[in-house]
Design a protein around this motif. Structure first.
Motif, mmCIF file in Angstrom:
data_model
loop_
_atom_site.group_PDB
_atom_site.id
_atom_site.type_symbol
_atom_site.label_atom_id
_atom_site.label_comp_id
_atom_site.label_asym_id
_atom_site.label_seq_id
_atom_site.Cartn_x
_atom_site.Cartn_y
_atom_site.Cartn_z
ATOM 1 N N GLU A 44 18.152 -27.475 -20.618
ATOM 2 C CA GLU A 44 17.484 -25.831 -21.001
ATOM 3 C C GLU A 44 18.503 -25.018 -19.854
ATOM 4 O O GLU A 44 18.488 -23.850 -20.433
ATOM 5 N N GLU A 45 18.928 -25.199 -18.740
ATOM 6 C CA GLU A 45 19.999 -24.387 -17.924
ATOM 7 C C GLU A 45 21.104 -24.237 -18.711
ATOM 8 O O GLU A 45 21.882 -23.199 -18.675
ATOM 9 N N ALA A 46 21.539 -25.334 -19.206
ATOM 10 C CA ALA A 46 22.875 -25.108 -19.925
ATOM 11 C C ALA A 46 22.616 -24.193 -21.226
ATOM 12 O O ALA A 46 23.517 -23.222 -21.485
ATOM 13 N N THR A 47 21.717 -24.228 -21.928
ATOM 14 C CA THR A 47 21.453 -23.308 -23.036
ATOM 15 C C THR A 47 21.145 -21.970 -22.382
ATOM 16 O O THR A 47 21.721 -20.937 -23.065
ATOM 17 N N ALA A 52 22.938 -16.291 -22.029
ATOM 18 C CA ALA A 52 23.348 -15.177 -20.913
ATOM 19 C C ALA A 52 24.679 -14.635 -21.290
ATOM 20 O O ALA A 52 24.768 -13.565 -21.040
ATOM 21 N N ALA A 53 25.634 -15.767 -21.438
ATOM 22 C CA ALA A 53 27.049 -15.362 -21.885
ATOM 23 C C ALA A 53 27.129 -14.484 -22.957
ATOM 24 O O ALA A 53 28.065 -13.674 -22.972
ATOM 25 N N VAL A 62 25.552 -14.847 -13.784
ATOM 26 C CA VAL A 62 25.867 -15.684 -12.806
ATOM 27 C C VAL A 62 24.451 -16.408 -12.012
ATOM 28 O O VAL A 62 24.664 -17.486 -11.673
ATOM 29 N N GLY A 63 23.487 -15.687 -12.336
ATOM 30 C CA GLY A 63 22.275 -16.613 -12.021
ATOM 31 C C GLY A 63 22.086 -17.755 -12.957
ATOM 32 O O GLY A 63 21.567 -18.746 -12.063
ATOM 33 N N GLU A 64 22.284 -17.652 -14.188
ATOM 34 C CA GLU A 64 22.193 -18.905 -15.115
ATOM 35 C C GLU A 64 23.234 -19.946 -14.609
ATOM 36 O O GLU A 64 22.922 -21.057 -14.658
ATOM 37 N N ALA A 65 24.350 -19.408 -14.112
ATOM 38 C CA ALA A 65 25.341 -20.686 -13.791
ATOM 39 C C ALA A 65 25.005 -21.110 -12.513
ATOM 40 O O ALA A 65 25.243 -22.345 -12.414
#
Length: 107
Positions: A44-47, A52-53, A62-65
């Protein structure tokens, strides 16, 4: 402060919280739910990082990374793989063409 120190502190914090009370620790809650849930959360975080990108601003990426790296370290800890092993693999690959490295992998 060196980035490796940040990652080392993160890894130590995650390790210390794995067996904590799931009611008081997000890391403990994920571990209590099992490897499948940890892997699902990483996906989920990768998606969210990809989205975000593509469509969000720099700060969102930045936050999602950061979320992605956090959840990757949680998964590695759950599999008893020290972050040092991943760093050693990156060191091993340094200076090797990505195309050559991929071609050398066992099929």
């Amino acid at each position: 402060m060196a980035h490796s120190e940040t990652l080392s502190r993160l890894e130590a914090t995650i390790e210390s919280r794995r067996q904590a009370d799931p009611g008081s620790s997000y890391v403990a809650k994920l571990n209590a739910r099992g490897l499948n849930k940890i892997a699902q959360k990483l996906g989920e975080e990768a998606t969210e990082t990809v989205i975000a990108a593509l469509v969000e601003d720099r700060q969102a990426l930045v936050g999602e990374a950061a979320d992605l790296i956090f959840h990757l370290v949680v998964l590695l800890a759950a599999k008893d793989i020290p972050l040092a092993d991943v760093m050693a693999e990156l060191d091993r690959r340094e200076g090797v063409s990505g195309i050559a490295e991929k071609a050398a992998r066992p099929s």
